[in-house]
Write an enzyme that holds these catalytic residues in place. Structure first.
Site, short mmCIF file in Angstrom:
data_model
loop_
_atom_site.label_atom_id
_atom_site.label_comp_id
_atom_site.label_asym_id
_atom_site.label_seq_id
_atom_site.Cartn_x
_atom_site.Cartn_y
_atom_site.Cartn_z
CG ASP A 80 -0.09 -0.59 2.05
OD1 ASP A 80 0.98 -0.08 2.68
OD2 ASP A 80 -0.48 -0.55 3.54
CD GLU A 97 0.99 -6.83 3.25
OE1 GLU A 97 0.85 -5.25 2.55
OE2 GLU A 97 1.91 -7.07 4.18
CD GLU A 146 0.65 4.38 4.74
OE1 GLU A 146 -0.10 4.67 5.81
OE2 GLU A 146 1.65 4.09 4.76
CG HIS A 156 6.94 3.85 9.71
ND1 HIS A 156 6.47 3.50 8.67
CD2 HIS A 156 7.19 2.21 9.83
CE1 HIS A 156 5.96 2.74 8.71
NE2 HIS A 156 6.30 1.75 9.34
NE ARG A 168 3.25 9.64 4.64
CZ ARG A 168 3.95 10.49 4.51
NH1 ARG A 168 3.91 11.88 4.27
NH2 ARG A 168 5.33 10.24 3.48
CG HIS A 190 11.42 4.85 9.71
ND1 HIS A 190 11.70 6.10 7.83
CD2 HIS A 190 10.76 3.93 8.57
CE1 HIS A 190 10.86 5.36 7.64
NE2 HIS A 190 10.54 4.53 7.94
#
Ligand code: UD1
Ligand code: UDP
Length: 389
Positions: A98, A120, A134, A215, A217, A247
């Site tokens: 994604d 996936e 995502e 990590h 967003r 990250h």
């Protein structure tokens, strides 16, 4: 019959981890010509995986810019990947997951009428903003691809609920388990692959390790600050050591460095390469994460996962009782960790090894499905709607 051309498009760490088993399985089929294109959405994180998997991409667009915005990354990628599609003219494009790379890979193939297989497929949190972008990427990809390779039954059911043609959906297991098994076996055969963790293991010396990654967003800003506070408080216990491979996104490193540097009992490292991370996972007592892939890997090692999010598109761990959603509120995170640290029965309930996400043979199934998909594509006369001018 000419060999059929498959173009595998990938750009970030998790795509590389989840696609290298697929690329290997496809490359073993002599009737297929497999080409790989990395967008370079990630650089260092991606290269770590390419190196360990011995994967040399055929095309590397090298698109990452420090602190990239979604707009600029997406815009650069549409143009660059469109050119690749025109030059390569694949029969089938494969994307995974994604990310922006997966979405733009599917989009530029769609413009040209090229069939796309989605590895996936069908993950859904049910909330368009969690995770962002995502959840939107997955939904958009799901509407424009022809072959949906879902990791689990519940992912397949989510696609069917969106009126996806059931004949195009196949449950394969998640290739992350293939990758994990491969890595675990390689470390067992060659411990030096993960020996860089030795000094950290010595520092932890008898304390219980809480392994942290973050990590997402939607956790930037307040969420990151709150996670940092929680980590500081957890590390106040003298029976605990926190290992935090960070990250490299500046939205993570900025606040975390400011809030956690010099805090005792917290070992902050650069991102660990895959062998070192898998070894860390095997040694961890508890995993605290907002990562998708880590949520899938930890149960396979019997590690309780506390997911620092309000939703998950991976309900299997929650249903089995080996994962819990704890959000980003510091009190809630600390309470959940304390519970697992102090209550042996609560820990035992969560620390059960199981693998609801796959059995380690997903890539072989996907390779079979690719061959089957090519039969359908043979008769496809869709010409798309034009990409380049
Ligand atoms: C991306 C994906 C996310 C995935 C995550 C895996 C999108 C929109 N996001 O998020 O779905 O879960 O990768 O890690 O596709 N950076 C480096 N070196 C690297 C990688 C990143 O320095 O190897 C820094 C750069 O400053 C870069 C920034 O991190 O601009 C953000 O990278 P980006 O790929 O845009 O977002 P991620 O948060 O990594
Ligand atoms: N990982 C790694 N090194 C680290 C942290 C994670 O190799 O320091 C691996 C981890 O084993 C998993 C994948 O990276 O397979 C998850 O990637 P990430 O959390 O970046 O992305 P997500 O899965 O959330 O999309």
């Amino acid at each position: 019959m000419r060999s059929r051309r498959i173009l595998v498009v990938l750009g970030t760490r998790p795509e590389a981890i989840k696609l290298f088993p697929v690329i290997r399985a496809l490359s073993a089929r002599r009737e297929l010509s497999v080409r790989t294109c990395v967008t370079g959405q990630h650089r260092g994180l991606l290269d770590q995986v390419l190196a360990i998997a011995d994967l040399v991409p055929d095309i590397d667009l090298d698109l990452m810019a420090a602190g990239q915005s979604l707009d600029e990354l997406t815009a650069r990628m549409v143009v660059a990947l469109g050119r690749v599609m025109d030059a390569e003219r694949p029969d089938l494009v494969i994307v995974q997951g994604d990310t922006t790379t997966a979405f733009v890979g599917a989009l530029t193939a769609h413009y040209r009428g090229i069939h796309v297989g989605h590895v996936e497929a069908g993950l859904r949190s049910g909330n368009l903003w969690h995770p962002c972008p995502e959840e939107a990427n997955r939904r958009m990809i799901g509407r424009i691809v022809q072959h949906h390779w879902a990791a689990t039954d519940s992912a397949a059911a989510a696609l069917i609920a969106e009126t996806t043609d059931p004949a195009t959906i196949h449950v394969t297991g998640n290739t992350v388990i293939d990758a994990l098994h491969w890595m675990r076996d390689r470390i067992a055969a060659t411990p030096s692959l993960a020996a860089g963790l030795d000094p950290i293991v010595e520092r932890i010396a008898g304390r219980r390790m809480v392994l942290v990654t973050t990590h997402r967003r939607e956790n930037f800003g307040e969420g990151m600050a709150s996670i940092a506070m929680a980590i500081r408080r957890i590390a106040e216990r003298d029976d605990v050591a926190v290992l935090f491979p960070m990250h490299p996104n500046p939205q993570v490193t900025g606040p975390m460095d400011a809030l956690l540097s010099n805090a005792p009992n917290i070992i902050i490292t650069a991102p660990l390469d895959y062998p070192h991370f898998v070894r860390a996972l095997a040694l961890a007592h508890i995993v605290l994460t907002d990562s998708g892939g880590v949520q899938e890997e930890a149960p396979a090692f019997g590690k309780p996962v506390l997911v620092m999010r309000e939703t998950t598109e991976r309900p299997e761990g929650i249903a089995a009782g080996t994962a819990r959603l704890v959000g980003t509120d510091a009190d809630r995170i600390v309470a959940a960790v304390t519970d697992l640290m102090d209550d042996k029965a609560a820990y035992a309930r969560m620390a059960r090894a199981h693998s609801p996400f796959g059995d380690g043979h997903a890539a072989a199934r996907i390779a079979d499905l690719v061959v089957a998909a090519l039969q359908v594509i043979e008769g496809n006369d869709t010409r798309g709607c034009g990409g380049a001018a």
